[in-house]
Design an enzyme around this catalytic site. Structure first.
Site, short mmCIF file in Angstrom:
data_model
loop_
_atom_site.label_atom_id
_atom_site.label_comp_id
_atom_site.label_asym_id
_atom_site.label_seq_id
_atom_site.Cartn_x
_atom_site.Cartn_y
_atom_site.Cartn_z
CB CYS A 1 12.29 3.04 -6.42
SG CYS A 1 10.85 2.74 -7.73
CG ASP A 2 18.02 2.07 -2.90
OD1 ASP A 2 17.76 2.77 -2.16
OD2 ASP A 2 19.11 1.29 -3.01
#
Length: 226
Positions: free
Chosen positions: A78-79
């Site tokens: 995730c980012d």
């Protein structure tokens, strides 16, 4: 067959907020930090940038992973980035940068994008998407900004703010999934799992239950020694 194996989720992130989000939903992930240098990736589109970084984080962990034969292993990368005034904000460079951002953001709104890349290591498949949530910031004072930045919290989060910590009072409201702002959207994770023909309930930790069994009371008995 892989479909009957117990599921193992590996979180490719050092973020305690993402881990807590999963744990609150009954999912106990293994954690492997990706080590990806986010500054090496550039894009003029916030949604494309966060998704590419999510892919890189998942891939970095895949190269170090040793899947077990008795488990179906999944990796989630995730980012998050904030899109504000046509600019893309990741983590601020320093305290001065964080203060400058908050001076611009206060009383206004931006869009927090969180890219998710879910890899089914066992089946060799991948599902990915971006969740976006509009964030309306409070009209905070100069003193509030300076005090908040001095805590250090804004320096380690995308956009220089978070809603699950000290920055919570400085966000008036959001339009969308709160988990997106924290960095991991549970509804989106469910949809990505469905694309891989997997139920999110398969990730629940053993013994996870919020309902009493028949013939028992939902009200816990008092503990005289507590």
């Amino acid at each position: 067959m892989s479909g009957s194996l117990p599921l193992r989720l590996v979180l490719a992130s050092a973020s305690p907020a993402r881990r807590k989000t999963l744990q609150a939903a009954g999912i106990e992930p293994d954690v492997l930090v990706s080590g990806v240098d986010e500054s090496l990736v550039a894009s003029d589109r916030a949604d494309e940038l966060c998704l590419e970084l999510a892919r890189l984080k998942a891939q970095a962990v895949l190269t170090r992973l040793r899947p077990a034969q008795d488990q179906r292993t999944l990796v989630i990368g995730c980012d998050s980035v904030l899109e504000f005034d046509g600019q893309i904000f990741g983590k601020p460079a320093d305290s001065a940068d964080a203060i400058h951002r908050w001076e611009r953001m206060r009383g206004r709104s931006g869009v927090l994008h969180s890219g998710h890349c879910l890899v089914d290591v066992t089946a060799g498949r991948r599902a990915e998407a971006v969740a976006s949530t509009t964030v309306h910031f409070a009209a905070v004072s100069d003193d509030e900004i300076a005090t908040y930045v001095a805590t250090g919290e804004p320096l380690v989060v995308a956009g220089a703010f978070t809603i699950d910590g000290l920055g919570g009072p400085f966000v008036e409201r959001i339009v969308g999934d709160p988990g997106t702002v924290v960095g991991l959207s549970l509804p989106l994770l469910r949809r990505l799992l469905a694309e891989l023909n997997l139920p999110i309930t398969g990730l629940w930790s053993r013994g996870t239950s919020t309902h009493p069994t028949p013939g028992t009371s939902a009200t816990p008995k008092p503990n005289p020694g507590a």
